[in-house]
Structure formats: structure tokens, C-alpha cells
Design an enzyme around this catalytic site. Structure first.
Site, PDB file in Angstrom:
ATOM      1  N   CYS A 106       0.836  -1.199   0.000  1.00 26.07           N
ATOM      2  CA  CYS A 106       0.000   0.000   0.000  1.00 26.07           C
ATOM      3  C   CYS A 106       0.877   1.258   0.000  1.00 26.07           C
ATOM      4  O   CYS A 106       1.617   1.507   0.947  1.00 26.07           O
ATOM      5  CB  CYS A 106      -0.914  -0.017   1.224  1.00 26.07           C
ATOM      6  N   CYS A 109       0.139   3.667   2.863  1.00 26.66           N
ATOM      7  CA  CYS A 109       0.636   3.130   4.136  1.00 26.66           C
ATOM      8  C   CYS A 109       2.132   3.386   4.279  1.00 26.66           C
ATOM      9  O   CYS A 109       2.608   3.794   5.341  1.00 26.66           O
ATOM     10  CB  CYS A 109       0.389   1.632   4.221  1.00 26.66           C
TER      11      CYS A 109
END
Length: 186
Positions: A106, A109
Site C-alpha cells: 500500500c 501506508c
């Protein structure tokens, strides 16, 4: 020495008023003010410097509270048992914890994690920060956190989840929301 030296010449003057054996504490290697003969220190080719070059130099700080780390690495959580232990320790210490549920693939993230580590340094004594990579842990742990989107930052207190921020937007906005969430419970 002055706490605030507005001018490098004041710092130079105050350093050179010290005894020569005290000066080596100011050196921190090649980037220090003593690395080159530029009017601010010793010449490395001089005999005075050669005796000191072989010693172990450490940066000397007069104010350690000003030099706290900028970031604290978040401790990873690997399984349900470890998560239960962390919640129990937090309950006994009556401190909330912040859990960053993220994934290695991600992009948001990955971008958010260093900013959360910087925030962790700000709340070092009040809140403990952890991270969970949802692809590397058992699925019952992910279900326990009730995670459907990433990154999700949750605040846990007294063994239960109190608040969460789902970070699908700009990182600075997410950090501000997390900061507000922490301030509500601390």
C-alpha cells in the site's frame, strides 16, 4: 556557553576560550567544525590534531533534552497472542496504544508510516505505537481489528478499540486526525 548563539563567531570565540583538552569533546568527525583549518578549528595536519585523531570521538551535548530522537520505530505485532499481551500491558499501565494497520504493498501506508513514527516521538511517554502488516499476520488478528481499508490507525484503551482513523486522504490530514484522536484519550 550561550544557549542561543546567533552568530558562528560567538560560538567560535566561546569554544576557543576553553582549555585545549576540552575542545576534543566538540568534535564529531568529518563534518565537525574542527575537521578543516578554515579559521574555526584545528588543522588536521598539525601535531596537536594527530594525537586526538586516533581516539574515539563522540558528540558532546550539553542539553540532552534538546536532542531527543525525531522518530521512534513502531513495534510490529506478529500474532494474536502478542496483541493480547500488548493490550494487557497497556491496561495495567493505564496507557492507550495506537495500532497502524497497514500493508507493504500500500503506497499510502508506506508514505504514512514515517510520519506516524515522528508522531510517536512526540507522544513517547503517553502512548505506545505499534504496526501490523495485514499480509504477514494471521487473518483472525485482522478480523479482530475489524479492518476493511488501509491504512487504518486505531486507538486502543482498556483492552478495546476506542477510536479509529481511516487514512485514505492526504498524510498531513491523517496525522492531524490521529493527533486529535490521541488528545481525546490522553
Amino acid at each position: 556557553m550561550s544557549i542561543l548563539s546567533p552568530n558562528p563567531h560567538i560560538l567560535y570565540r566561546e569554544i576557543h576560550q576553553r582549555e585545549p583538552q576540552q575542545l576534543h569533546a566538540w568534535s564529531s568527525g568529518p563534518g565537525s567544525i574542527f575537521a578543516k583549518s578554515n579559521g574555526f578549528g584545528f588543522d588536521r595536519s598539525s601535531n596537536e590534531w594527530k594525537g586526538r585523531a586516533k581516539r574515539d570521538f563522540r558528540a558532546h551535548s550539553f542539553w540532552p533534552e534538546l536532542f531527543k530522537p525525531d522518530t521512534l520505530e513502531m513495534e510490529p505485532i506478529q500474532d494474536c497472542d502478542q496483541f493480547d499481551q500488548i493490550l494487557e500491558q497497556a491496561k495495567l499501565a493505564s496507557k492507550p496504544i495506537v495500532v497502524d494497520w497497514m500493508a507493504a504493498w500500500c503506497r499510502k501506508c508506506i508514505y504514512l508510516k514515517p510520519k506516524l513514527e515522528k508522531l510517536a516521538a512526540d507522544y513517547d511517554t503517553k502512548v505506545k505505537f505499534y504496526c501490523v502488516d495485514v499480509n504477514n499476520v494471521p487473518q483472525p488478528l485482522v478480523k479482530r481489528g475489524n479492518i476493511s481499508k488501509m491504512p487504518t490507525i486505531q486507538l486502543w484503551s482498556d483492552g478495546e478499540m476506542k477510536a479509529e482513523v481511516i487514512g485514505g486522504h492526504k498524510a498531513w490530514l491523517v496525522i492531524e486526525e490521529v493527533r486529535q484522536m490521541i488528545q481525546q484519550f490522553v
